[in-house]
Design a protein around this motif. Sequence first.
Motif, PDB file in Angstrom:
ATOM      1  N   GLU A 176      83.054  63.338  82.937  1.00  0.00           N
ATOM      2  CA  GLU A 176      83.293  64.088  81.706  1.00  0.00           C
ATOM      3  C   GLU A 176      84.194  65.296  81.940  1.00  0.00           C
ATOM      4  OE1 GLU A 176      79.879  61.517  80.766  1.00  0.00           O
ATOM      5  OE2 GLU A 176      80.556  62.626  82.518  1.00  0.00           O
ATOM      6  N   ASP A 177      84.083  65.920  83.107  1.00  0.00           N
ATOM      7  CA  ASP A 177      84.989  67.019  83.449  1.00  0.00           C
ATOM      8  C   ASP A 177      86.416  66.506  83.593  1.00  0.00           C
ATOM      9  OD1 ASP A 177      82.870  68.794  83.497  1.00  0.00           O
ATOM     10  OD2 ASP A 177      82.714  68.839  85.687  1.00  0.00           O
ATOM     11  N   MET A 178      86.551  65.410  84.302  1.00  0.00           N
ATOM     12  CA  MET A 178      87.864  64.824  84.561  1.00  0.00           C
ATOM     13  C   MET A 178      88.547  64.354  83.276  1.00  0.00           C
ATOM     14  SD  MET A 178      89.280  61.510  84.897  1.00  0.00           S
ATOM     15  CE  MET A 178      88.022  60.373  85.477  1.00  0.00           C
ATOM     16  N   LEU A 179      87.746  63.915  82.300  1.00  0.00           N
ATOM     17  CA  LEU A 179      88.291  63.404  81.038  1.00  0.00           C
ATOM     18  C   LEU A 179      88.555  64.490  80.003  1.00  0.00           C
ATOM     19  CD1 LEU A 179      86.162  60.160  80.530  1.00  0.00           C
ATOM     20  CD2 LEU A 179      88.538  60.324  81.269  1.00  0.00           C
ATOM     21  N   GLY A 180      88.144  65.721  80.286  1.00  0.00           N
ATOM     22  CA  GLY A 180      88.393  66.798  79.344  1.00  0.00           C
ATOM     23  C   GLY A 180      87.372  66.883  78.224  1.00  0.00           C
ATOM     24  N   MET A 181      86.109  66.577  78.528  1.00  0.00           N
ATOM     25  CA  MET A 181      85.061  66.669  77.514  1.00  0.00           C
ATOM     26  C   MET A 181      84.610  68.111  77.288  1.00  0.00           C
ATOM     27  SD  MET A 181      83.814  64.112  75.753  1.00  0.00           S
ATOM     28  CE  MET A 181      82.058  64.370  75.504  1.00  0.00           C
ATOM     29  N   PHE A 182      84.810  68.972  78.283  1.00  0.00           N
ATOM     30  CA  PHE A 182      84.316  70.343  78.199  1.00  0.00           C
ATOM     31  C   PHE A 182      85.457  71.337  78.344  1.00  0.00           C
ATOM     32  CE2 PHE A 182      80.788  67.806  79.938  1.00  0.00           C
ATOM     33  CZ  PHE A 182      79.842  68.029  78.953  1.00  0.00           C
ATOM     34  N   GLU A 183      85.327  72.463  77.641  1.00  0.00           N
ATOM     35  CA  GLU A 183      86.351  73.492  77.710  1.00  0.00           C
ATOM     36  C   GLU A 183      86.325  74.218  79.057  1.00  0.00           C
ATOM     37  OE1 GLU A 183      84.137  73.207  75.278  1.00  0.00           O
ATOM     38  OE2 GLU A 183      85.387  72.526  73.601  1.00  0.00           O
ATOM     39  N   ARG A 184      85.112  74.415  79.589  1.00  0.00           N
ATOM     40  CA  ARG A 184      84.972  75.171  80.824  1.00  0.00           C
ATOM     41  C   ARG A 184      84.522  74.244  81.948  1.00  0.00           C
ATOM     42  NH1 ARG A 184      80.987  80.442  81.758  1.00  0.00           N
ATOM     43  NH2 ARG A 184      81.651  80.891  83.892  1.00  0.00           N
ATOM     44  N   VAL A 185      85.306  74.211  83.006  1.00  0.00           N
ATOM     45  CA  VAL A 185      84.984  73.370  84.161  1.00  0.00           C
ATOM     46  C   VAL A 185      85.265  74.156  85.434  1.00  0.00           C
ATOM     47  CG1 VAL A 185      85.466  71.183  82.994  1.00  0.00           C
ATOM     48  CG2 VAL A 185      87.310  72.365  84.200  1.00  0.00           C
ATOM     49  N   PRO A 186      84.708  73.731  86.574  1.00  0.00           N
ATOM     50  CA  PRO A 186      85.028  74.406  87.833  1.00  0.00           C
ATOM     51  C   PRO A 186      86.523  74.345  88.132  1.00  0.00           C
ATOM     52  CG  PRO A 186      83.128  72.953  88.083  1.00  0.00           C
ATOM     53  CD  PRO A 186      83.713  72.654  86.744  1.00  0.00           C
ATOM     54  N   ARG A 187      87.006  75.277  88.928  1.00  0.00           N
ATOM     55  CA  ARG A 187      88.442  75.356  89.205  1.00  0.00           C
ATOM     56  C   ARG A 187      88.953  74.133  89.967  1.00  0.00           C
ATOM     57  NH1 ARG A 187      90.713  79.401  93.534  1.00  0.00           N
ATOM     58  NH2 ARG A 187      92.229  77.712  93.595  1.00  0.00           N
ATOM     59  N   PHE A 188      88.046  73.424  90.661  1.00  0.00           N
ATOM     60  CA  PHE A 188      88.507  72.271  91.441  1.00  0.00           C
ATOM     61  C   PHE A 188      88.691  71.003  90.603  1.00  0.00           C
ATOM     62  CE2 PHE A 188      83.831  72.583  92.158  1.00  0.00           C
ATOM     63  CZ  PHE A 188      83.429  71.407  91.528  1.00  0.00           C
ATOM     64  N   VAL A 189      88.381  71.073  89.326  1.00  0.00           N
ATOM     65  CA  VAL A 189      88.523  69.903  88.452  1.00  0.00           C
ATOM     66  C   VAL A 189      89.954  69.809  87.943  1.00  0.00           C
ATOM     67  CG1 VAL A 189      87.847  68.858  86.250  1.00  0.00           C
ATOM     68  CG2 VAL A 189      86.114  69.890  87.738  1.00  0.00           C
ATOM     69  N   LYS A 190      90.524  68.610  87.992  1.00  0.00           N
ATOM     70  CA  LYS A 190      91.789  68.320  87.328  1.00  0.00           C
ATOM     71  C   LYS A 190      91.488  67.463  86.115  1.00  0.00           C
ATOM     72  CE  LYS A 190      96.324  66.167  87.868  1.00  0.00           C
ATOM     73  NZ  LYS A 190      97.298  65.520  88.803  1.00  0.00           N
ATOM     74  N   ARG A 191      91.984  67.862  84.949  1.00  0.00           N
ATOM     75  CA  ARG A 191      91.779  67.079  83.731  1.00  0.00           C
ATOM     76  C   ARG A 191      92.805  65.951  83.666  1.00  0.00           C
ATOM     77  NH1 ARG A 191      90.470  72.261  81.301  1.00  0.00           N
ATOM     78  NH2 ARG A 191      88.387  72.209  80.369  1.00  0.00           N
ATOM     79  N   TYR A 192      92.308  64.730  83.603  1.00  0.00           N
ATOM     80  CA  TYR A 192      93.180  63.563  83.487  1.00  0.00           C
ATOM     81  C   TYR A 192      93.222  63.031  82.058  1.00  0.00           C
ATOM     82  CZ  TYR A 192      93.444  63.366  88.575  1.00  0.00           C
ATOM     83  OH  TYR A 192      93.692  63.657  89.904  1.00  0.00           O
ATOM     84  N   GLY A 193      92.538  63.692  81.156  1.00  0.00           N
ATOM     85  CA  GLY A 193      92.529  63.284  79.763  1.00  0.00           C
ATOM     86  C   GLY A 193      92.086  64.435  78.883  1.00  0.00           C
ATOM     87  N   THR A 194      92.149  64.208  77.575  1.00  0.00           N
ATOM     88  CA  THR A 194      91.713  65.208  76.592  1.00  0.00           C
ATOM     89  C   THR A 194      90.793  64.525  75.587  1.00  0.00           C
ATOM     90  OG1 THR A 194      93.725  64.771  75.306  1.00  0.00           O
ATOM     91  CG2 THR A 194      93.769  66.640  76.838  1.00  0.00           C
ATOM     92  N   ILE A 195      89.747  63.909  76.105  1.00  0.00           N
ATOM     93  CA  ILE A 195      88.901  63.066  75.257  1.00  0.00           C
ATOM     94  C   ILE A 195      88.144  63.878  74.210  1.00  0.00           C
ATOM     95  CG2 ILE A 195      86.865  63.065  76.752  1.00  0.00           C
ATOM     96  CD1 ILE A 195      86.654  60.026  76.106  1.00  0.00           C
ATOM     97  N   ALA A 196      87.834  65.134  74.494  1.00  0.00           N
ATOM     98  CA  ALA A 196      87.142  65.962  73.496  1.00  0.00           C
ATOM     99  C   ALA A 196      88.001  66.117  72.249  1.00  0.00           C
ATOM    100  CB  ALA A 196      86.798  67.325  74.080  1.00  0.00           C
ATOM    101  N   GLU A 197      89.286  66.320  72.437  1.00  0.00           N
ATOM    102  CA  GLU A 197      90.195  66.454  71.298  1.00  0.00           C
ATOM    103  C   GLU A 197      90.296  65.143  70.526  1.00  0.00           C
ATOM    104  OE1 GLU A 197      93.950  67.972  72.621  1.00  0.00           O
ATOM    105  OE2 GLU A 197      93.012  69.586  73.780  1.00  0.00           O
ATOM    106  N   THR A 198      90.315  64.024  71.247  1.00  0.00           N
ATOM    107  CA  THR A 198      90.379  62.713  70.596  1.00  0.00           C
ATOM    108  C   THR A 198      89.149  62.470  69.736  1.00  0.00           C
ATOM    109  OG1 THR A 198      91.710  61.815  72.414  1.00  0.00           O
ATOM    110  CG2 THR A 198      90.553  60.226  71.005  1.00  0.00           C
ATOM    111  N   ILE A 199      87.973  62.774  70.273  1.00  0.00           N
ATOM    112  CA  ILE A 199      86.725  62.577  69.528  1.00  0.00           C
ATOM    113  C   ILE A 199      86.680  63.488  68.303  1.00  0.00           C
ATOM    114  CG2 ILE A 199      84.216  62.878  69.634  1.00  0.00           C
ATOM    115  CD1 ILE A 199      84.408  62.037  72.602  1.00  0.00           C
TER     116      ILE A 199
END
Length: 289
Positions: free
Chosen positions: A240-263
């Motif tokens: 879920e972090d990787m897909l962009g479900m949350f606005e706040r994630v640890p600094r080591f996470v890279k977002r590979y998607g923006t699924i929260a915006e899609t939903i």
Amino acid sequence: MSTTFQLDTSTSRAHPTPQPMRRLTVPEIQRRKAAGKTAQPLVMLTAYTARQAQLLDAHCDMLLVGDSLGQVIYGLPTTLQVTLDMMIAHGAAVVRGSYHSVVIVDMPFGSYEQSPQQAYASAARVMAETGCAAVKLEGGAAMAETIAFLVQRGIPVMGHVGLTPQAVNALGGYGARGRTQLEHEKIVADGQAVQNAGAFAVVIEGVVEPIAVALTQSLEIPTIGIGASAQCDGQVLVTEDMLGMFERVPRFVKRYGTIAETISAAAELYAKEVRERSFPGAEQVYSAE
């Protein structure tokens, strides 16, 4: 090979149908590291549901049913409130939804620390009721006896050192570990202890990069990094972090998607069409003919 999908016309839901194939095994994962090198890095993501497992399975070597589901699925403040029953329910769902990946289930806080015997009882339940291939538990040298006890009784164990979220209260937060020489030495010793106890792999979380590199180079078992180093033998992220479900994630996470915006956008459009009575349309209703 991985999973194909058939449409169940009675429920209109996709259910996985296995192609002729064989699921990866724990020994195969361990053998991916030979002579201190892993030619092809191991890929691991978290999964909590059957459908999520279906979508991730083809791309991963391992699926981790992490106790992070407490925060991701249940909205809990930490992983400490996660129960064994929660882990078993989600673990069984992920096993049902996958055919390729090795499924590993986290042992939740309080289910293994008291004694090796308690850990065995909990792990045996997890293995029997989910069908998973292995369990993961946090802790280094302090858990070595427990890891050995489980491994000697046929339960594969993945270790977890560095930042251990179940010890967040003792650690004083989620900051990176290993910034002092004493802490550096302890994490390296923890990794060695986990290996010597018989773990088939170890997650290294939230440590300064030199520690992750040193452990990867010194251990014979695969290291799986999260907030560690690209030089680890594999990587894991919370999906879920990787897909962009949350606005706040640890600094080591890279977002590979923006699924929260899609939903959110899909829900907004649905709400609009309901309110203007343009949904359901002719294609979504049954005629009397």
